[in-house]
Design a protein around this motif. Structure first.
Motif, PDB file in Angstrom:
ATOM      1  N   ASN A 186       0.827  -1.193   0.000  1.00 16.66           N
ATOM      2  CA  ASN A 186       0.000   0.000   0.000  1.00 16.66           C
ATOM      3  C   ASN A 186       0.869   1.253   0.000  1.00 16.66           C
ATOM      4  O   ASN A 186       2.018   1.233   0.455  1.00 16.66           O
ATOM      5  CB  ASN A 186      -0.902   0.009   1.233  1.00 16.66           C
ATOM      6  N   LEU A 187       0.311   2.353  -0.467  1.00 10.43           N
ATOM      7  CA  LEU A 187       0.965   3.658  -0.414  1.00 10.43           C
ATOM      8  C   LEU A 187       0.168   4.553   0.516  1.00 10.43           C
ATOM      9  O   LEU A 187      -1.035   4.737   0.338  1.00 10.43           O
ATOM     10  CB  LEU A 187       1.035   4.288  -1.805  1.00 10.43           C
ATOM     11  N   GLN A 188       0.861   5.117   1.511  1.00  8.00           N
ATOM     12  CA  GLN A 188       0.208   6.040   2.441  1.00  8.00           C
ATOM     13  C   GLN A 188       1.048   7.300   2.552  1.00  8.00           C
ATOM     14  O   GLN A 188       2.225   7.245   2.899  1.00  8.00           O
ATOM     15  CB  GLN A 188       0.035   5.409   3.823  1.00  8.00           C
TER      16      GLN A 188
ATOM     17  N   ALA B 232       0.117   1.677  -6.950  1.00  9.63           N
ATOM     18  CA  ALA B 232       0.350   0.708  -5.879  1.00  9.63           C
ATOM     19  C   ALA B 232      -0.516  -0.507  -6.136  1.00  9.63           C
ATOM     20  O   ALA B 232      -1.626  -0.399  -6.662  1.00  9.63           O
ATOM     21  CB  ALA B 232       0.030   1.299  -4.507  1.00  9.63           C
TER      22      ALA B 232
ATOM     23  N   ILE C 112      -4.148   3.204  -2.007  1.00 10.79           N
ATOM     24  CA  ILE C 112      -3.412   4.469  -1.999  1.00 10.79           C
ATOM     25  C   ILE C 112      -4.200   5.466  -1.169  1.00 10.79           C
ATOM     26  O   ILE C 112      -5.377   5.715  -1.416  1.00 10.79           O
ATOM     27  CB  ILE C 112      -3.205   5.017  -3.419  1.00 10.79           C
TER      28      ILE C 112
ATOM     29  N   ILE D  38      -3.221   8.521 -11.032  1.00 10.66           N
ATOM     30  CA  ILE D  38      -3.022   7.628  -9.892  1.00 10.66           C
ATOM     31  C   ILE D  38      -3.769   6.329 -10.168  1.00 10.66           C
ATOM     32  O   ILE D  38      -4.935   6.349 -10.548  1.00 10.66           O
ATOM     33  CB  ILE D  38      -3.537   8.261  -8.583  1.00 10.66           C
TER      34      ILE D  38
ATOM     35  N   ALA E 285      -4.487   2.337  -8.454  1.00 11.19           N
ATOM     36  CA  ALA E 285      -4.371   1.444  -7.304  1.00 11.19           C
ATOM     37  C   ALA E 285      -5.045   0.121  -7.602  1.00 11.19           C
ATOM     38  O   ALA E 285      -6.055   0.064  -8.306  1.00 11.19           O
ATOM     39  CB  ALA E 285      -4.999   2.080  -6.064  1.00 11.19           C
TER      40      ALA E 285
ATOM     41  N   ILE F 208      -8.595   4.153  -3.614  1.00 16.21           N
ATOM     42  CA  ILE F 208      -7.842   5.406  -3.608  1.00 16.21           C
ATOM     43  C   ILE F 208      -8.565   6.381  -2.688  1.00 16.21           C
ATOM     44  O   ILE F 208      -9.776   6.585  -2.819  1.00 16.21           O
ATOM     45  CB  ILE F 208      -7.733   6.028  -5.015  1.00 16.21           C
TER      46      ILE F 208
END
Length: 456
Positions: free
Chosen positions: A243-245, A262, A266, A281, A283, A287
């Motif tokens: 995951n992207l945070q 990701a 996200i 973006i 995911a 998102i």
């Protein structure tokens, strides 16, 4: 006349003639040590135009870059020349001044696979790059370097470490551009005035981190968590298996040329604007974009696509939301707490069959049209309307006109709708295709009527 000289035989002694010496200001390029050039001296009080040389050592009081630094000269001894040096004497010490200028670049020694940045012996020529002593630093691929609190605050022009690992544990490291294979920060302060590229892994568990240019990260494994102390500009961010945070103290802007992606979720939280560049973006799951700090500049603007997978695509802003590009997800929710939601005519929000699209601007307006949606009837609520229940239809506003097509259940209650191009939510059980060019069919005077229905 009137005097007489007398002399008694005895040994005569001729004393060495004392010399004076002065040193011109010196200059050298930083080399990690205090040694000073032993040149530019002038010897005075020589007899009969004789010449002599001089040997000794010179040392700066400090090894660091600077001007007008004190130099101490020791072990001064006259030698050689046209005169006999032993006929002269000189003080063994003297003082002078000089400048140390910045070294252009230094390399970490390739045969040192692991070590401390603060250890001068790990650097070519012993030129430790601390303070502002060295402009550019190169770390060879495969090495692992720790930067601890024992290292003086360091400022570089660039840090080049493709394939190398930097572990920041303490202290302060500032650079222009930076490239690293992996970055692991547990303490200290890192700040890049230019761009930063992380090739394989970014981990930050402590300290402060800031990048003022473009940040590019390819996270080969695990989650990626970012929290910087400045406005954040995202280059290509790729999380291959996690995951992207991002929870940023400033604004977040993604690139116009590179994608943020990701395999998992996200989540981007900014305490001022979020701007999605043309790169978009993507995911694997959901998102979430959140800019809810109580501020006039807490807005969200999308210039690039938001492509979610099996999860929710959610945008929440304290002020306005402007959608200028497509959004795709299992479900889509846009919420403006104090502003408007505006969709460009070319922007499309799409969900699969069974998905939901929900727009909420309880203190603002929603500016959109039927052509902005695909896959589901949007549920829309702004300051002019409250979303209706299944059992009632709001009739509180005058001159509200709309047409509703393709009702699957004429008996189902329909929520309030407004004049095109502004749409307002249908009731939860109503299934309709909003289209200003079509009517619904059915008996006149009902919501299934073939004429346009007007509530007031």
């Amino acid at each position: 006349s009137n005097y007489r000289l007398s002399f008694t035989d005895n040994a005569l002694q001729i004393s060495a003639r004392p010399l004076t010496v002065s040193f011109a200001p010196q200059s050298k390029i930083y080399d990690g040590n205090t040694s000073a050039p032993f040149i530019g001296f002038v010897i005075g009080n020589l007899a009969n135009q004789e010449t002599v040389g001089l040997v000794g050592t010179g040392s700066y009081d400090h090894r660091i870059v600077g001007t007008a630094q004190a130099i101490s000269y020791t072990r001064l001894t006259p030698v050689g020349g046209s005169g006999k040096a032993s006929n002269y004497s000189i003080a063994t010490t003297a003082t002078g001044s000089g400048t140390i200028t910045q070294l252009g670049s230094v390399n970490w020694l390739s045969n040192v696979s692991t070590g401390d940045w603060a250890n001068a012996s790990n650097w070519a020529g012993g030129a430790l790059p601390d303070g502002s002593n060295v402009a550019n630093v190169t770390l060879p691929a495969g090495v692992s370097v720790s930067f601890s609190g024992t290292t003086a605050a360091t400022t570089l022009t660039s840090l080049s470490g493709s394939g190398a690992t930097l572990a920041l544990q303490g202290g302060s490291l500032t650079t222009g551009n930076a490239t690293l294979g992996s970055y692991n920060q547990s303490g200290g302060s890192f700040d890049a005035a230019g761009n930063m590229n992380i090739e394989t892994n970014f981990i930050r568990s402590g300290g402060s981190f800031g990048v003022h240019g473009l940040l590019t990260i390819n996270q080969s494994s695990g989650d990626l968590k970012l929290n910087t102390n400045s406005a954040l500009i995202l280059g290509q961010i790729r999380v291959q298996s996690g995951n992207l945070q991002i929870d940023n103290s400033g604004s977040v802007t993604s690139s116009n040329t590179a994608e943020v992606s990701a395999s998992g979720n996200i989540e981007i939280i900014a305490h001022s604007p979020i701007t999605v560049g043309a790169g978009g973006i993507t995911a694997g799951n959901g998102i979430t974009l959140n800019a809810t700090t109580a501020s006039a500049d807490s807005t969200i603007t999308t210039e690039g696509k938001l492509t979610g997978g099996s999860g929710l695509v959610s945008l929440t802003a304290y002020q306005s939301i402007t959608q200028n590009a497509n959004i795709t997800g299992a479900n889509i929710e846009l919420t403006s707490q104090h502003g408007n939601i505006t969709m460009a005519s070319s922007a499309l929000s799409t969900v699969p069959t069974g998905g939901n699209i929900r727009l909420l601007a309880s203190l603002g307006d929603i500016l959109t049209s039927a052509s902005n949606f695909a896959g589901a009837i949007p549920q829309i609520r702004d300051r002019r309307f409250s979303e209706a229940s299944d059992a009632s239809v709001s009739t509180t506003l005058a001159s509200v006109t709309s047409t509703i097509a393709n009702l699957s259940d004429d008996s189902a209650a329909v929520g309030p709708v407004v004049e095109a191009p502004v749409l307002v939510a249908t009731g939860p059980s109503a299934l309709a295709q909003l289209d200003s060019n079509r009517t619904t069919g059915g008996e006149t005077g009902t919501f299934g009527a073939s004429d346009t229905t007007t509530t007031s």
